[in-house]
Design an enzyme around this catalytic site. Structure first.
Site, PDB file in Angstrom:
ATOM      1  N   ARG A   3      64.286 -44.235 -51.852  1.00 39.79           N
ATOM      2  CA  ARG A   3      64.178 -44.961 -53.126  1.00 39.79           C
ATOM      3  C   ARG A   3      64.893 -46.309 -53.049  1.00 39.79           C
ATOM      4  NH1 ARG A   3      66.411 -40.538 -56.909  1.00 39.79           N
ATOM      5  NH2 ARG A   3      66.088 -41.983 -58.626  1.00 39.79           N
ATOM      6  N   ARG A  10      58.535 -53.036 -61.230  1.00 40.68           N
ATOM      7  CA  ARG A  10      59.210 -52.730 -59.967  1.00 40.68           C
ATOM      8  C   ARG A  10      58.567 -53.446 -58.792  1.00 40.68           C
ATOM      9  NH1 ARG A  10      61.325 -47.283 -61.757  1.00 40.68           N
ATOM     10  NH2 ARG A  10      62.670 -46.456 -60.148  1.00 40.68           N
TER      11      ARG A  10
HETATM   12  P1  AMP Z   1      63.075 -43.641 -62.334  1.00 44.09           P
HETATM   13  O1  AMP Z   1      63.149 -42.570 -63.353  1.00 44.09           O
HETATM   14  O2  AMP Z   1      62.952 -45.010 -62.942  1.00 44.09           O
HETATM   15  O3  AMP Z   1      64.169 -43.561 -61.304  1.00 44.09           O
HETATM   16  O4  AMP Z   1      61.709 -43.426 -61.533  1.00 44.09           O
HETATM   17  C1  AMP Z   1      61.486 -42.249 -60.784  1.00 44.09           C
HETATM   18  C2  AMP Z   1      60.265 -42.424 -59.891  1.00 44.09           C
HETATM   19  O5  AMP Z   1      59.108 -42.695 -60.704  1.00 44.09           O
HETATM   20  C3  AMP Z   1      60.322 -43.585 -58.920  1.00 44.09           C
HETATM   21  O6  AMP Z   1      61.011 -43.243 -57.731  1.00 44.09           O
HETATM   22  C4  AMP Z   1      58.835 -43.830 -58.675  1.00 44.09           C
HETATM   23  O7  AMP Z   1      58.291 -42.851 -57.825  1.00 44.09           O
HETATM   24  C5  AMP Z   1      58.240 -43.604 -60.066  1.00 44.09           C
HETATM   25  N1  AMP Z   1      58.211 -44.855 -60.858  1.00 44.09           N
HETATM   26  C6  AMP Z   1      58.879 -45.108 -62.025  1.00 44.09           C
HETATM   27  N2  AMP Z   1      58.619 -46.342 -62.470  1.00 44.09           N
HETATM   28  C7  AMP Z   1      57.783 -46.906 -61.566  1.00 44.09           C
HETATM   29  C8  AMP Z   1      57.176 -48.185 -61.435  1.00 44.09           C
HETATM   30  N3  AMP Z   1      57.386 -49.156 -62.333  1.00 44.09           N
HETATM   31  N4  AMP Z   1      56.364 -48.394 -60.364  1.00 44.09           N
HETATM   32  C9  AMP Z   1      56.123 -47.443 -59.457  1.00 44.09           C
HETATM   33  N5  AMP Z   1      56.689 -46.226 -59.489  1.00 44.09           N
HETATM   34  C10 AMP Z   1      57.509 -45.952 -60.532  1.00 44.09           C
END
Ligand code: AMP
Length: 190
Positions: A146, A89
């Site tokens: 986000r 990310r």
């Molecule tokens: P997701 O389930 O992919 O939408 O991720 C939910 C949350 O997890 C994100 O808003 C971030 O806070 C954290 N997160 C997930 N993957 C990452 C990543 N590669 N780098 C940083 N934070 C992450």
């Protein structure tokens, strides 16, 4: 080995699609968001740390996330390949992933990106928030944050993978089944 980054903004359908694709192509699906949520549920040290960021819709710091991702890959040493969902990310995460796989004689074969307009995404996320139990899906200001994180830190990765001729954009609007077919057409060429 086939290593694919499934890419796209929050709510694009990465997790939904990965669940089908991992079965179709015998790949291990690693969702960093899911691993963080598992850690939060189990009140681990990592979970406590990640929660502060996730609740606000902020990215978890790179070092923590990269180490966690590496550990997940190592747990699956005999995998046929990986679908990375929600990782990388940031530019540092992408560089760390390239270096890590490179040390193993592996590489990312493709970034497959689900392209969905932002208004459709907000509607989808608020809808998901009704049943997902995710606090970051229920509050519109957190959802907006986000997207802000995505637009300022993550979206640039398109150029990073494009420069390596590895970027494949897919129309992420339509039925789940149609989108799976579109992605499969790309996977089949890899
Ligand atoms: P997701 O389930 O992919 O939408 O991720 C939910 C949350 O997890 C994100 O808003 C971030 O806070 C954290 N997160 C997930 N993957 C990452 C990543 N590669 N780098 C940083 N934070 C992450």
């Amino acid at each position: 080995m086939k290593n694919i980054v499934l890419f796209g903004p929050p709510g694009a359908g990465k997790g939904t699609q990965a669940n089908f694709l991992k079965e179709m192509y015998n790949l291990v699906h690693i969702s960093t968001g899911d691993v963080f949520r598992f850690n939060i549920k189990n009140a681990t040290e990592l979970g406590l740390l990640a929660k502060k960021y996730m609740d606000e819709g902020d990215l978890v710091p790179d070092e923590v996330t990269i180490n966690m991702l590496k550990a997940e890959v190592e747990k699956n040493a005999d995998a046929n390949g990986f679908i990375f969902d929600g990782f990388p990310r940031t530019q540092s995460q992408a560089e760390a992933l390239d270096a890590f796989l490179g040390d193993k004689g592996e590489q990312i074969n493709a970034m497959v990106a689900l392209e969905v307009p932002e208004d459709v995404l907000v509607t989808r996320l608020l809808e998901r928030g009704k049943t997902s139990g995710r606090t970051d899906d229920t509050d519109e200001s957190k959802i907006r944050n986000r997207f802000n994180e995505y637009n300022t830190k993550t979206a640039i990765l398109k150029d990073y993978f494009d420069a390596q001729n590895k970027y494949y954009g897919i129309n992420g609007v339509g039925s789940i089944e149609d989108i799976t077919k579109r992605i499969a057409e790309v996977f089949d060429t890899l």
